[in-house]
Write a protein that holds these residues in place. Structure first.
Motif, PDB file in Angstrom:
ATOM      1  N   TYR A 104      36.420  42.317  40.134  1.00  0.00           N
ATOM      2  CA  TYR A 104      36.971  41.228  40.946  1.00  0.00           C
ATOM      3  C   TYR A 104      37.939  40.383  40.125  1.00  0.00           C
ATOM      4  O   TYR A 104      39.019  39.997  40.606  1.00  0.00           O
ATOM      5  CB  TYR A 104      35.846  40.359  41.502  1.00  0.00           C
ATOM      6  CG  TYR A 104      36.350  39.183  42.307  1.00  0.00           C
ATOM      7  CD1 TYR A 104      36.763  39.347  43.619  1.00  0.00           C
ATOM      8  CD2 TYR A 104      36.437  37.913  41.738  1.00  0.00           C
ATOM      9  CE1 TYR A 104      37.249  38.276  44.355  1.00  0.00           C
ATOM     10  CE2 TYR A 104      36.914  36.841  42.460  1.00  0.00           C
ATOM     11  CZ  TYR A 104      37.323  37.025  43.771  1.00  0.00           C
ATOM     12  OH  TYR A 104      37.811  35.970  44.486  1.00  0.00           O
ATOM     13  N   LEU A 105      37.578  40.100  38.864  1.00  0.00           N
ATOM     14  CA  LEU A 105      38.476  39.337  38.000  1.00  0.00           C
ATOM     15  C   LEU A 105      39.791  40.093  37.793  1.00  0.00           C
ATOM     16  O   LEU A 105      40.874  39.496  37.823  1.00  0.00           O
ATOM     17  CB  LEU A 105      37.812  39.075  36.646  1.00  0.00           C
ATOM     18  CG  LEU A 105      36.680  38.042  36.613  1.00  0.00           C
ATOM     19  CD1 LEU A 105      36.069  37.990  35.227  1.00  0.00           C
ATOM     20  CD2 LEU A 105      37.179  36.664  37.017  1.00  0.00           C
ATOM     21  N   CYS A 106      39.697  41.407  37.571  1.00  0.00           N
ATOM     22  CA  CYS A 106      40.907  42.222  37.403  1.00  0.00           C
ATOM     23  C   CYS A 106      41.772  42.156  38.655  1.00  0.00           C
ATOM     24  O   CYS A 106      42.999  42.010  38.576  1.00  0.00           O
ATOM     25  CB  CYS A 106      40.531  43.676  37.113  1.00  0.00           C
ATOM     26  SG  CYS A 106      39.665  43.926  35.557  1.00  0.00           S
ATOM     27  N   PHE A 107      41.139  42.275  39.814  1.00  0.00           N
ATOM     28  CA  PHE A 107      41.858  42.215  41.086  1.00  0.00           C
ATOM     29  C   PHE A 107      42.569  40.876  41.241  1.00  0.00           C
ATOM     30  O   PHE A 107      43.759  40.821  41.576  1.00  0.00           O
ATOM     31  CB  PHE A 107      40.883  42.446  42.235  1.00  0.00           C
ATOM     32  CG  PHE A 107      41.428  42.063  43.588  1.00  0.00           C
ATOM     33  CD1 PHE A 107      42.432  42.803  44.188  1.00  0.00           C
ATOM     34  CD2 PHE A 107      40.923  40.954  44.255  1.00  0.00           C
ATOM     35  CE1 PHE A 107      42.934  42.449  45.428  1.00  0.00           C
ATOM     36  CE2 PHE A 107      41.418  40.589  45.494  1.00  0.00           C
ATOM     37  CZ  PHE A 107      42.427  41.342  46.086  1.00  0.00           C
ATOM     38  N   GLU A 108      41.849  39.784  40.997  1.00  0.00           N
ATOM     39  CA  GLU A 108      42.437  38.452  41.129  1.00  0.00           C
ATOM     40  C   GLU A 108      43.621  38.268  40.177  1.00  0.00           C
ATOM     41  O   GLU A 108      44.668  37.738  40.557  1.00  0.00           O
ATOM     42  CB  GLU A 108      41.376  37.385  40.844  1.00  0.00           C
ATOM     43  CG  GLU A 108      40.391  37.163  41.965  1.00  0.00           C
ATOM     44  CD  GLU A 108      41.004  36.342  43.093  1.00  0.00           C
ATOM     45  OE1 GLU A 108      41.223  35.149  42.906  1.00  0.00           O
ATOM     46  OE2 GLU A 108      41.269  36.925  44.149  1.00  0.00           O
ATOM     47  N   GLY A 109      43.431  38.717  38.917  1.00  0.00           N
ATOM     48  CA  GLY A 109      44.498  38.556  37.947  1.00  0.00           C
ATOM     49  C   GLY A 109      45.735  39.374  38.283  1.00  0.00           C
ATOM     50  O   GLY A 109      46.859  38.863  38.254  1.00  0.00           O
TER      51      GLY A 109
END
Length: 314
Positions: A104-109
């Motif tokens: 999720y963090l990768c997606f958001e970034g």
């Protein structure tokens, strides 16, 4: 009687030493766990100032206080008990949950980078609110929801470093980490959002030096916020990629994390100075590459899914 008193004092001294050692262990564990969460903390610090942007200056600190209180509730009332239940009954689930959060963090970034480059339609329907209290409530609610996701990652990362520790120690360490990070993050946020006010006050002072410092602070504020935004986005990608790489290693798929670690070791050994810094930098770049690939795949999939449903991706 004197012999009994001496024995009692010896017992008390032994208990004091044991308690001191336990406190040292807890403190060391809290430092280790908090350090591993640093990347998410940077992102949390970078994200929060946007929620007081455009609001009345005299309400900025009270709003930050409300968000900080909501963050503490997230960590101590909801996430800490959930983490301890997982640790006690389903420790095997911690790594998969961490990997989902990392993805999720990768997606958001990556999505932030994608939209910054002009990709996709990032327009959203925003309901105009004229009532100051309603606007404040909406901002606080949005910030606390975002904080819940980031706090969940912080607590999960901290918990992953406490494997094998007694449940009580885990609870105490998680509480210390949660409280310390919340105070640190929102203390820094408060300083950031009031920097321009301090600068304006100094700029109006009689002293020429103070005026120069004040003008410098006012001029630096937009640059600082932009830098925090960039650092926060980068932190999301490299932390998320690092979490995924570590999870792959745990599940026996260690080719990628081992390649990153080997490259970091070779680069660190090849430098004449700052071996540790170079080792960390190369490792972070490797994790960011993993995070960028994972995030890009999810973004592309999400864009395709929303187009299939006839909606605009945002």
């Amino acid at each position: 009687m004197p012999g009994g008193l001496v024995a009692l004092l010896d017992d008390i001294a032994a208990l004091a030493k044991l308690a001191g050692a336990s406190l040292d262990d807890v403190s060391a564990a809290a430092v280790r766990a908090g350090t591993k969460s640093a990347g998410v903390v940077i992102d949390d610090t970078a994200v929060t100032p946007q929620y007081v942007h455009g609001l009345s200056p005299d309400r900025e600190l009270p709003i930050i206080g409300k968000i900080a209180l909501g963050s503490l509730k997230n960590k101590l009332i909801f996430l800490l008990p959930a983490a301890l239940v997982l640790s006690a009954f389903a420790p095997w689930a911690i790594t998969p949950i961490l990997m989902v959060g990392g993805a999720y963090l990768c997606f958001e970034g990556v999505e932030k980078v994608w939209h910054a480059l002009g990709g996709g339609d990032h327009a959203e329907a925003v309901v105009e609110i004229t009532d100051p209290k309603a606007l404040e409530d909406r901002q606080v609610s949005g910030a606390v929801r975002t904080d819940f996701i980031l706090s969940g990652e912080i607590m999960a990362i901290a918990l992953s470093d406490l494997e094998g520790e007694p449940l009580l120690t885990q609870g105490v360490v998680l509480a210390i980490v949660g409280i310390a990070i919340t105070i640190g993050v929102y203390g820094v946020v408060a300083l950031i959002v009031k920097m321009d006010d301090v600068g304006l006050r100094l700029a109006k002072s009689a002293s020429g030096a103070s005026q120069a410092v004040g003008r410098g602070l006012v001029a630096a504020m937009p640059k600082l916020l932009k830098a925090l935004s960039i650092i926060g986005t980068a932190a999301m990608i490299w932390v998320g990629g690092g979490i995924i790489a570590h999870g792959l290693d745990v599940f026996g798929l260690g080719a990628i994390p081992h390649a990153i670690e080997h490259a970091a070791e070779v680069a660190g050994a090849a430098t004449l100075v700052a071996h540790g810094a170079v080792h960390w930098l190369v490792g972070a770049i490797g994790a960011a590459i993993v995070g960028g690939i994972v995030g890009a795949v999810i973004v592309v999939g999400y864009q395709a899914y929303t187009r299939m449903r006839g909606g605009a991706a945002h």
